[in-house]
Design a protein around this motif. Structure first.
Motif, PDB file in Angstrom:
ATOM      1  N   SER A  19       0.828  -1.207   0.000  1.00  0.00           N
ATOM      2  CA  SER A  19       0.000   0.000   0.000  1.00  0.00           C
ATOM      3  C   SER A  19       0.862   1.257   0.000  1.00  0.00           C
ATOM      4  O   SER A  19       0.622   2.194  -0.772  1.00  0.00           O
ATOM      5  CB  SER A  19      -0.919  -0.026   1.220  1.00  0.00           C
ATOM      6  N   GLY A  20       1.879   1.286   0.853  1.00  0.00           N
ATOM      7  CA  GLY A  20       2.780   2.440   0.918  1.00  0.00           C
ATOM      8  C   GLY A  20       3.564   2.648  -0.367  1.00  0.00           C
ATOM      9  O   GLY A  20       3.722   3.781  -0.827  1.00  0.00           O
ATOM     10  N   ARG A  21       4.050   1.556  -0.959  1.00  0.00           N
ATOM     11  CA  ARG A  21       4.836   1.689  -2.194  1.00  0.00           C
ATOM     12  C   ARG A  21       3.958   2.139  -3.355  1.00  0.00           C
ATOM     13  O   ARG A  21       4.367   2.972  -4.161  1.00  0.00           O
ATOM     14  CB  ARG A  21       5.527   0.377  -2.566  1.00  0.00           C
ATOM     15  N   LEU A  22       2.738   1.608  -3.440  1.00  0.00           N
ATOM     16  CA  LEU A  22       1.829   2.051  -4.505  1.00  0.00           C
ATOM     17  C   LEU A  22       1.490   3.529  -4.348  1.00  0.00           C
ATOM     18  O   LEU A  22       1.493   4.273  -5.331  1.00  0.00           O
ATOM     19  CB  LEU A  22       0.557   1.198  -4.510  1.00  0.00           C
ATOM     20  N   LYS A  23       1.244   3.966  -3.119  1.00  0.00           N
ATOM     21  CA  LYS A  23       0.972   5.392  -2.870  1.00  0.00           C
ATOM     22  C   LYS A  23       2.163   6.236  -3.300  1.00  0.00           C
ATOM     23  O   LYS A  23       2.001   7.264  -3.966  1.00  0.00           O
ATOM     24  CB  LYS A  23       0.652   5.632  -1.398  1.00  0.00           C
ATOM     25  N   SER A  24       3.361   5.802  -2.947  1.00  0.00           N
ATOM     26  CA  SER A  24       4.569   6.533  -3.321  1.00  0.00           C
ATOM     27  C   SER A  24       4.736   6.588  -4.834  1.00  0.00           C
ATOM     28  O   SER A  24       5.097   7.627  -5.401  1.00  0.00           O
ATOM     29  CB  SER A  24       5.782   5.871  -2.671  1.00  0.00           C
ATOM     30  N   LEU A  25       4.468   5.486  -5.512  1.00  0.00           N
ATOM     31  CA  LEU A  25       4.586   5.460  -6.975  1.00  0.00           C
ATOM     32  C   LEU A  25       3.560   6.367  -7.638  1.00  0.00           C
ATOM     33  O   LEU A  25       3.837   6.987  -8.673  1.00  0.00           O
ATOM     34  CB  LEU A  25       4.468   4.021  -7.491  1.00  0.00           C
ATOM     35  N   VAL A  26       2.386   6.472  -7.045  1.00  0.00           N
ATOM     36  CA  VAL A  26       1.378   7.420  -7.549  1.00  0.00           C
ATOM     37  C   VAL A  26       1.838   8.849  -7.266  1.00  0.00           C
ATOM     38  O   VAL A  26       1.795   9.713  -8.149  1.00  0.00           O
ATOM     39  CB  VAL A  26      -0.009   7.137  -6.922  1.00  0.00           C
ATOM     40  N   ASP A  27       2.323   9.099  -6.047  1.00  0.00           N
ATOM     41  CA  ASP A  27       2.770  10.447  -5.666  1.00  0.00           C
ATOM     42  C   ASP A  27       3.930  10.937  -6.534  1.00  0.00           C
ATOM     43  O   ASP A  27       4.031  12.132  -6.809  1.00  0.00           O
ATOM     44  CB  ASP A  27       3.192  10.486  -4.193  1.00  0.00           C
ATOM     45  N   THR A  28       4.814  10.038  -6.951  1.00  0.00           N
ATOM     46  CA  THR A  28       5.949  10.445  -7.785  1.00  0.00           C
ATOM     47  C   THR A  28       5.617  10.449  -9.275  1.00  0.00           C
ATOM     48  O   THR A  28       6.464  10.785 -10.091  1.00  0.00           O
ATOM     49  CB  THR A  28       7.181   9.537  -7.549  1.00  0.00           C
TER      50      THR A  28
END
Length: 152
Positions: free
Chosen positions: A58-67
């Motif tokens: 969940s955290g990595r997907l959020k980060s990939l969306v944020d970047t």
């Protein structure tokens, strides 16, 4: 051979390679991107394929969306609530040649001596392709002939 140097020509805080590693350089992020490049889009599919703990995924997907490497898009299976899927953006898709090059490096230096599990071909000619450096005229440049040019 590269001559001995006491420091890199660009400090890490000014280096785009260092910045890229900050965005995509951890194990789970690279594996998520790898799966996305093969067409995996849904949280449960990423989790099943990679075995990533759900909180980390969940955290990595959020980060990939944020970047800006992935974008969230809703999908709905009949009889269920809408859920997000994660689709590569143009920025994320631009990583394809880099990840293919890394795959081919792994095939050459890490894999066993048999056939690699995947290969890459030209869709039109079906000839094998490999990652390479080419100059403006399209001629391949061996890595030993590359030169670092500092822009100041």
């Amino acid at each position: 051979m590269i001559p001995l140097s006491r420091k890199s020509p660009v400090p890490p805080e000014d280096c785009n390679l260092a910045k890229a590693v900050e965005q995509i350089g951890d194990r789970w992020t690279l594996l998520i991107l790898r799966s996305a490049l093969y067409g995996v889009r849904r949280f449960d599919d990423f989790q099943t394929e990679l075995g990533t703990p759900r909180t980390i995924l969940s955290g990595r997907l959020k980060s990939l969306v944020d970047t800006g490497l992935l974008k969230k898009r809703a999908y709905k299976v009949e009889g269920r609530r809408a859920r997000p899927e994660y689709v590569l953006t143009e920025k994320g898709e631009a990583l394809r040649p880099i990840l293919i090059a890394l795959t081919q490096w792994g095939d050459a230096w890490i894999g066993d001596t048999g056939q690699p599990p995947v290969s890459f071909t030209d869709a039109g000619t079906r000839q094998a392709v490999r990652a390479a450096f080419v100059n403006e005229t399209g001629r391949e440049v061996p890595t030993g002939n590359l030169r670092i040019v500092l822009r100041r």
